[in-house]
Design a protein around this motif. Structure first.
Motif, PDB file in Angstrom:
ATOM      1  N   SER A   1      28.307  17.611  24.636  1.00  0.00           N
ATOM      2  CA  SER A   1      28.331  19.001  25.096  1.00  0.00           C
ATOM      3  C   SER A   1      27.387  19.812  24.220  1.00  0.00           C
ATOM      4  N   ALA A   2      26.871  20.904  24.796  1.00  0.00           N
ATOM      5  CA  ALA A   2      25.959  21.774  24.050  1.00  0.00           C
ATOM      6  C   ALA A   2      25.992  23.161  24.669  1.00  0.00           C
ATOM      7  N   SER A   3      25.778  24.177  23.825  1.00  0.00           N
ATOM      8  CA  SER A   3      25.830  25.561  24.292  1.00  0.00           C
ATOM      9  C   SER A   3      25.181  26.482  23.277  1.00  0.00           C
ATOM     10  N   GLY A   4      24.918  27.699  23.700  1.00  0.00           N
ATOM     11  CA  GLY A   4      24.530  28.730  22.756  1.00  0.00           C
ATOM     12  C   GLY A   4      25.702  29.174  21.904  1.00  0.00           C
ATOM     13  N   LYS A   5      26.933  28.951  22.376  1.00  0.00           N
ATOM     14  CA  LYS A   5      28.156  29.356  21.663  1.00  0.00           C
ATOM     15  C   LYS A   5      28.918  28.132  21.168  1.00  0.00           C
ATOM     16  N   ASP A   6      29.437  28.220  19.953  1.00  0.00           N
ATOM     17  CA  ASP A   6      30.213  27.100  19.435  1.00  0.00           C
ATOM     18  C   ASP A   6      31.485  26.871  20.242  1.00  0.00           C
ATOM     19  N   ARG A   7      32.189  27.952  20.612  1.00  0.00           N
ATOM     20  CA  ARG A   7      33.463  27.759  21.320  1.00  0.00           C
ATOM     21  C   ARG A   7      33.263  27.141  22.697  1.00  0.00           C
ATOM     22  N   ALA A   8      32.145  27.446  23.350  1.00  0.00           N
ATOM     23  CA  ALA A   8      31.866  26.840  24.649  1.00  0.00           C
ATOM     24  C   ALA A   8      31.573  25.353  24.493  1.00  0.00           C
ATOM     25  N   ALA A   9      30.765  24.987  23.492  1.00  0.00           N
ATOM     26  CA  ALA A   9      30.454  23.577  23.258  1.00  0.00           C
ATOM     27  C   ALA A   9      31.699  22.790  22.877  1.00  0.00           C
ATOM     28  N   VAL A  10      32.542  23.388  22.048  1.00  0.00           N
ATOM     29  CA  VAL A  10      33.765  22.697  21.614  1.00  0.00           C
ATOM     30  C   VAL A  10      34.680  22.430  22.794  1.00  0.00           C
ATOM     31  N   MET A  11      34.901  23.439  23.642  1.00  0.00           N
ATOM     32  CA  MET A  11      35.810  23.250  24.782  1.00  0.00           C
ATOM     33  C   MET A  11      35.250  22.248  25.781  1.00  0.00           C
TER      34      MET A  11
ATOM     35  N   THR B   1      31.362  12.238  22.012  1.00  0.00           N
ATOM     36  CA  THR B   1      30.386  11.554  21.180  1.00  0.00           C
ATOM     37  C   THR B   1      29.642  12.561  20.300  1.00  0.00           C
ATOM     38  N   GLY B   2      29.409  13.760  20.846  1.00  0.00           N
ATOM     39  CA  GLY B   2      28.733  14.797  20.072  1.00  0.00           C
ATOM     40  C   GLY B   2      28.871  16.149  20.739  1.00  0.00           C
ATOM     41  N   ALA B   3      28.879  17.201  19.937  1.00  0.00           N
ATOM     42  CA  ALA B   3      28.916  18.576  20.430  1.00  0.00           C
ATOM     43  C   ALA B   3      27.970  19.410  19.567  1.00  0.00           C
ATOM     44  N   PHE B   4      27.176  20.271  20.215  1.00  0.00           N
ATOM     45  CA  PHE B   4      26.134  21.031  19.514  1.00  0.00           C
ATOM     46  C   PHE B   4      26.118  22.473  19.996  1.00  0.00           C
ATOM     47  N   TRP B   5      25.729  23.392  19.121  1.00  0.00           N
ATOM     48  CA  TRP B   5      25.623  24.797  19.496  1.00  0.00           C
ATOM     49  C   TRP B   5      24.541  25.469  18.663  1.00  0.00           C
ATOM     50  N   TYR B   6      24.074  26.614  19.179  1.00  0.00           N
ATOM     51  CA  TYR B   6      23.013  27.346  18.511  1.00  0.00           C
ATOM     52  C   TYR B   6      23.589  28.168  17.366  1.00  0.00           C
ATOM     53  N   ASP B   7      22.926  28.121  16.215  1.00  0.00           N
ATOM     54  CA  ASP B   7      23.346  28.876  15.039  1.00  0.00           C
ATOM     55  C   ASP B   7      22.144  29.655  14.506  1.00  0.00           C
ATOM     56  N   PRO B   8      22.158  31.016  14.630  1.00  0.00           N
ATOM     57  CA  PRO B   8      21.021  31.801  14.132  1.00  0.00           C
ATOM     58  C   PRO B   8      20.746  31.582  12.648  1.00  0.00           C
ATOM     59  N   ASP B   9      21.795  31.355  11.861  1.00  0.00           N
ATOM     60  CA  ASP B   9      21.593  31.130  10.425  1.00  0.00           C
ATOM     61  C   ASP B   9      20.836  29.828  10.172  1.00  0.00           C
ATOM     62  N   ALA B  10      21.105  28.826  10.996  1.00  0.00           N
ATOM     63  CA  ALA B  10      20.425  27.542  10.842  1.00  0.00           C
ATOM     64  C   ALA B  10      19.096  27.503  11.587  1.00  0.00           C
TER      65      ALA B  10
ATOM     66  N   GLU C   1      16.732  29.141  27.639  1.00  0.00           N
ATOM     67  CA  GLU C   1      15.539  28.302  27.767  1.00  0.00           C
ATOM     68  C   GLU C   1      15.495  27.268  26.648  1.00  0.00           C
ATOM     69  N   TYR C   2      15.919  27.688  25.473  1.00  0.00           N
ATOM     70  CA  TYR C   2      15.970  26.783  24.316  1.00  0.00           C
ATOM     71  C   TYR C   2      17.014  25.690  24.538  1.00  0.00           C
ATOM     72  N   LEU C   3      18.173  26.054  25.083  1.00  0.00           N
ATOM     73  CA  LEU C   3      19.218  25.068  25.368  1.00  0.00           C
ATOM     74  C   LEU C   3      18.736  24.046  26.389  1.00  0.00           C
ATOM     75  N   ALA C   4      18.016  24.492  27.408  1.00  0.00           N
ATOM     76  CA  ALA C   4      17.507  23.554  28.411  1.00  0.00           C
ATOM     77  C   ALA C   4      16.551  22.553  27.778  1.00  0.00           C
ATOM     78  N   GLN C   5      15.699  23.013  26.869  1.00  0.00           N
ATOM     79  CA  GLN C   5      14.802  22.104  26.160  1.00  0.00           C
ATOM     80  C   GLN C   5      15.590  21.125  25.292  1.00  0.00           C
ATOM     81  N   PHE C   6      16.630  21.648  24.637  1.00  0.00           N
ATOM     82  CA  PHE C   6      17.470  20.800  23.790  1.00  0.00           C
ATOM     83  C   PHE C   6      18.189  19.744  24.626  1.00  0.00           C
ATOM     84  N   ALA C   7      18.704  20.144  25.788  1.00  0.00           N
ATOM     85  CA  ALA C   7      19.438  19.211  26.643  1.00  0.00           C
ATOM     86  C   ALA C   7      18.530  18.085  27.130  1.00  0.00           C
ATOM     87  N   ALA C   8      17.298  18.421  27.468  1.00  0.00           N
ATOM     88  CA  ALA C   8      16.353  17.386  27.895  1.00  0.00           C
ATOM     89  C   ALA C   8      16.102  16.394  26.762  1.00  0.00           C
TER      90      ALA C   8
END
Length: 556
Positions: A170-180, A187-196, A282-289
């Motif tokens: 799973s992947a999302s711009g939000k951590d809570r969306a990716a977690v759910m 196998t893996g869950a990812f989310w966008y973090d402005p700090d990182a 747009e960034y998430l779509a690139q990441f998903a690919a």
């Protein structure tokens, strides 16, 4: 690009070798006359109603109300349009719970349960025992993001229960969306973090793969520094799509918009601005690919799962409202990005080996200023609304003596209540009446009304109970009047009204002709429906029901 028939990678060969090794060990033990009792036979999984599927892609668009999607439909030419044109569209899909928020909505879509039963009753709630606020996606023991607060298994868990070699991400711009969307053990869950300045995961989901770190090093976001968010060209007059320019809302009027402030180096403000724009989708779509390519999802004989939640419609919509040019452009850019992503995945996996789903976690209320501009009902929070709610504490002090009646907003302090010796029924009745007298309150629900977990013909009560878990929910729930926005700028959701509950639900299944289903369905129906289509075994007790017959057998 490699096709579905491409040779397996080392990871795929490892799966086969491991399975072969286990089989040889069992055979050897049998030949040696091992005295252990035979392994218990597990019932075979249900037979899939749709054969040959190797990848399930669940796309959730945060805050994409059905009304928003339909109004902007004439301008869509990409991935959203492709799914609407080729999928089975449920035109009357609703979340049937009152707290229509991100974490509850995502959890409902993948568990087949209402928040009362999957446990994620809100984005945040108060833990009476720990005496602190809890974030829906936190793991308080491990002090990291994870699904500890999700009390049920989900679609990706059912995929792995059917076939342990199935891979779920799973992947999302939000951590809570990716977690759910990831369920209990992805196998893996990812989310966008402005700090990182890119996508991250947590130790709960193992170590970040090397390709993730390589992806984050690419200058995909940095390249936007020094550019402006300009709208895409339109072939349709925005006014025909319901777009309005609002005055007097305190918002910047019109394009262009910047990514952060006037500085010479991209810092935290810039990366946070990315999140508040279509760029994060747009960034998430690139990441998903990248994820699909490196993990080679859908390329072997095991069913894989990819859950994606696109967040920009929500972040932009809260600020500008669903009828703004900004939200229109965000949807158009998502449409384009999703088209590129689906094309990329289909070229690798094959369209007839994929099931693709489109839905949303909740809708959104129109901006009150837009409503009034059109002569419709719409109210924004005023100082009087705030003062009225706050006055409850003063009234309690005046009536029963001063004390800390509440340990958190709308959560009574049980110790203070016991010390007051005021009968609980009397206290509930008074607080309910005082809050209910506030000018824009439709109704106040008490713990006693919402605790019973039984069917009711009262739709409003049913929606409220579906969102209520006594161990996590407050002692009082305020239901604001329709078209009321409880914030000073922008707009919001979290109500049981159709503009928040009515969301898209589109299921594209191989070899099933596109058609519309006008029968009302619940978003909790999605998970059991997909389980039936793909031969998964969900838990027996679900709030949702299997709607696969509506997918496979269009009514004439």
């Amino acid at each position: 690009m490699p096709s579905a028939a491409a040779p397996r990678t080392a990871a795929s060969r490892t799966r086969r070798l491991a399975a072969l090794a286990i089989a040889l060990l069992i055979a050897a033990a049998s030949i040696a006359g091992c005295s252990r009792a035979p392994l218990p036979r597990r019932a075979p999984p249900p037979k899939p109603k749709v054969a040959g599927v190797r990848l399930l892609v669940l796309v959730v668009v945060d805050q994409l109300a059905w009304d928003t999607l339909m109004r902007y439909r004439p301008a869509l030419r990409g991935g959203l349009a492709r799914l609407l044109d080729s999928g089975v569209t449920f035109t009357e899909a609703h979340h049937r719970h009152a707290m229509t928020a991100t974490a509850p909505g995502h959890a409902t879509l993948v568990t087949g349960l209402t928040p009362r039963h999957h446990g994620v009753v809100a984005n945040y709630w108060f833990d009476r025992n720990a005496n602190r606020e809890v974030y829906s996606a936190e793991d308080p023991v491990a002090e990291e993001m994870g699904p500890a607060n999700l009390l049920a298994t989900a679609l990706p868990d059912w995929v792995r229960q059917r076939d342990w070699w199935g891979r779920t991400f799973s992947a999302s711009g939000k951590d809570r969306a990716a977690v759910m969307l990831g369920g209990k053990r992805p196998t893996g869950a990812f989310w966008y973090d402005p700090d990182a300045r890119g996508f991250v995961t947590s130790p709960r989901y193992h170590h970040p793969p090397g390709w993730l770190m390589a992806f984050n090093r690419r200058p995909l976001l940095r390249e936007r520094f020094g550019t402006l968010w300009q709208p895409l060209p339109l072939r349709v007059d925005p006014a025909r799509l319901g777009v309005v320019q609002l005055e007097g809302t305190g918002l910047p009027l019109g394009f262009p918009h910047t990514y952060g402030g006037a500085v010479t180096r991209p810092g935290k403000e810039f990366y946070e601005a990315i999140y508040d724009s279509p760029a994060v989708d747009e960034y998430l779509a690139q990441f998903a690919a990248e994820l699909v390519a490196h993990e080679r999802l859908g390329l072997d004989d095991h069913l894989d799962y990819l859950g994606l939640s696109f967040s920009a419609v929500d972040s932009v919509g809260h600020e500008y409202g669903p009828h703004s040019r900004e939200v229109l452009d965000t949807v158009l850019r998502l449409d384009r990005a999703l088209d590129t992503l689906l094309t990329s995945i289909e070229s690798k996996v094959g369209r007839n080996r994929m099931v693709v789903v489109l839905s949303a976690d909740h809708g959104i209320a129109p901006m009150p200023e837009r409503q009034r501009q059109l002569g419709l009902r719409g109210t924004r929070e005023a100082p009087a609304d705030v003062a009225c709610v706050q006055s409850v504490l003063r009234k309690l002090d005046t009536t029963y003596g001063q004390r800390d009646w509440f340990s958190y907003d709308l959560y009574l302090d049980a110790v203070q209540v016991a010390r007051s010796r005021v009968p609980r029924a009397e206290l509930d009745r008074r607080i309910q009446a005082w809050l209910g007298a506030c000018p824009n309150v439709e109704r106040v629900w008490t713990r006693a009304e919402l605790t019973p977990d039984r069917p009711t013909k009262d739709t409003s009560l049913a929606f409220q109970r579906a969102s209520y878990l006594p161990s996590r929910s407050p002692d009082f729930v305020i239901q604001w009047k329709p078209w009321f926005v409880d914030r000073l700028t922008g707009t919001t959701h979290k109500t049981p009204y159709p503009y928040d509950t009515h969301v898209p639900l589109v299921i594209r299944v191989p070899r099933v002709p596109p058609h519309a289903v006008r029968e009302p369905v619940a978003t909790a129906d999605l998970a059991p429906t997909l389980a039936s289509l793909l031969g998964l075994r969900p838990p027996r007790k679900l709030d949702g029901v299997d709607r696969s017959e509506l997918v496979l057998q269009p009514k004439q």
